[in-house]
Design a protein around this motif. Structure first.
Motif: not given
Length: 488
Positions: A274-298
């Protein structure tokens, strides 16, 4: 081949004269199979000096062994194991040693979780006529001639320092430069050399990221996901929070509160494709920012986008510096290359570099420089085009064969890729299916290992088409369909 003199040691507990003990030592080496027919023994002078005995003692022992046809003398060349020497008997595997060590108490940490490495693929997979396996190279597609030329150039005098000197924690500047100027901009990523670290493949990159970022911290992973990632995170002592993916990948809103690091494969979800749509990519970045989390993208397999242009990397949308990007050349060149890279903010890369240096300093200079030559001379891009064309043809044959036999596709890459994620009928255990198909020279990958939990679903399986020629796909899929019908 000459037998190293360091191989010879006189046992202090052996009985008899020095000559008899030397004779016994050589004879036992031949009978045990350590010394092979035609191999050259050390000279009498060298062996005498090594053992601290007189040369005449060694000469007499060699002469006696020659008389018994264990050794032969070749003029001025010395002594060799005779072609008529006894063949060592085959006693099978040596018996298990009864250690007196309590390994349960002696081991400070445990790393073996009992799961087979390599998804249980047999090492002789090339002998199967229908290998629907993922992640192996097709030797008919690889550019052997130009890779060999690049290796010869890398071994030349101009590159001598890059290959032979201990670079401590540094990477090959030519390879780093190519990644920064050519590879990353294709994914919409701009990075400086101090924001790039070369690794021993993507798995090594994930391990470094887990140790630096996730050790002991709650992490979110996709479910299903790459099985070795869960093992890496368990070894880092990270509490795992599995987030079920859907047909569009990871749902950002499902990432639990308290998560500190999110591991994801947005461009080509492993294993559903599956490919993460652009809207979800932006939402994931926003969710990580809200959590103060980092993202490891493989971002594996982005080069295999032969149907449509690949989506922008998640890292390309990152304005906060919270995304760590993992790339690899292992899938696009060949798995045995073990060459990947990490991209992230300089403070992270600095720590990652220090960790890598404490384990292996840096990946071998010869491999880095050969790859840099292959990439910079344009051979890599030509190879990717050739592989993409071949995979597109195989994908079409796979789709037609799967549709013809009524097999259910659970996930396929929208941009390309090299596998289909499949779902068997209810009640079918694809582990049993795989075992039955192996007897019919067909290999598939059961999907159980990709899932978390104590009762993972057993009806999923993956069909790779990177290692099987187009003309065999139809017959292989037909055998899979017949086996499924028998199990249903």
């Amino acid at each position: 081949m000459a037998i190293p003199v360091e191989t010879f040691h006189l046992s202090p507990s052996a009985q008899g004269t020095l000559q008899a003990r030397i004779q016994q030592m050589v004879a036992e080496g031949i009978l045990a199979g350590r010394f092979r027919r035609g191999e050259k023994l050390p000279s009498t002078r060298k062996l005498a000096r090594h053992l601290g005995v007189s040369r005449i003692t060694v000469t007499l022992a060699y002469t006696e062994l020659q008389a018994n046809d264990y050794l032969t003398s070749r003029g001025r060349s010395g002594y060799f194991v005779s072609e008529n020497a006894p063949e060592p008997p085959d006693f099978g595997a040596p018996p298990e040693r009864a250690d007196r060590v309590d390994w349960g108490a002696a081991l400070a940490q445990r790393f073996d979780d009992g799961q087979p490495l390599g998804m249980g693929k047999p090492t002789d997979w090339t002998k199967y006529r229908y290998p629907f396996i993922y992640g192996q190279a097709d030797p008919t597609l690889f550019d052997h001639a130009n890779w060999r030329l690049c290796a010869m150039q890398a071994l030349g005098a101009r590159n001598f320092d890059a290959l032979t000197q201990d670079q401590y924690d540094a990477d090959d500047p030519e390879l780093v430069s190519f990644i920064a100027r050519h590879t990353l901009p294709r994914r919409g990523i701009l990075a400086r050399p101090d924001e790039i670290l070369i690794t021993m493949g993507a798995q090594n990159a994930l391990w470094i990221a887990a140790q630096v970022l996730a050790a002991g911290r709650p992490v979110a992973v996709e479910n299903p996901c790459y099985p070795a990632l869960r093992q890496i995170l368990r070894q880092a002592g990270s509490p795992l929070r599995s987030v079920p993916v859907d047909e569009h990948g990871l749902p950002p809103e499902q990432v639990p509160a308290g998560t500190r690091v999110i591991f994801t494969t947005p461009s080509h979800q492993c294993p559903t494709s599956a490919t993460l749509p652009l809207a979800r990519r932006k939402a994931l970045l926003a969710r990580a920012a809200d959590l103060g989390a980092l993202i490891v993208e493989d971002d594996y397999e982005f080069e295999m986008s032969y149907l449509n242009p690949p989506s922008p990397a998640l890292k390309s949308l990152d304005e906060d510096g919270r995304v760590i990007y993992v790339g690899s050349f292992s899938k696009s060149l060949f798995p045995g290359l073990r060459l990947g890279y990490l991209v992230g903010s300089a403070p992270f890369i600095r720590e990652a570099r220090a960790l890598r240096a404490s384990v292996l300093r840096h990946p071998p200079g010869l491999i880095q420089r050969t790859a840099a030559q292959f990439l910079s001379l344009g051979h890599y891009d030509a190879l990717i085009r050739r592989i993409g064309k071949a995979l597109a043809a195989r994908r079409q044959v796979m789709e037609e064969a799967v549709a013809q036999h009524g097999l259910r596709v659970a996930g396929r890459g929208a941009h390309g890729g090299s596998s289909l994620w499949m779902q068997a009928p209810e009640g079918v255990d694809t582990g049993v299916l795989a075992a039955r198909l192996r007897a019919n020279s067909v290999m598939i990958e059961p999907g159980k290992a990709f899932f978390a939990g104590e009762t993972p679903p057993r009806q999923f399986y993956r069909l790779g088409y990177s290692s099987i020629p187009s003309e065999r796909i139809g017959a292989g899929v037909e055998r899979i369909a017949a086996a499924l019908e028998g199990l249903s």
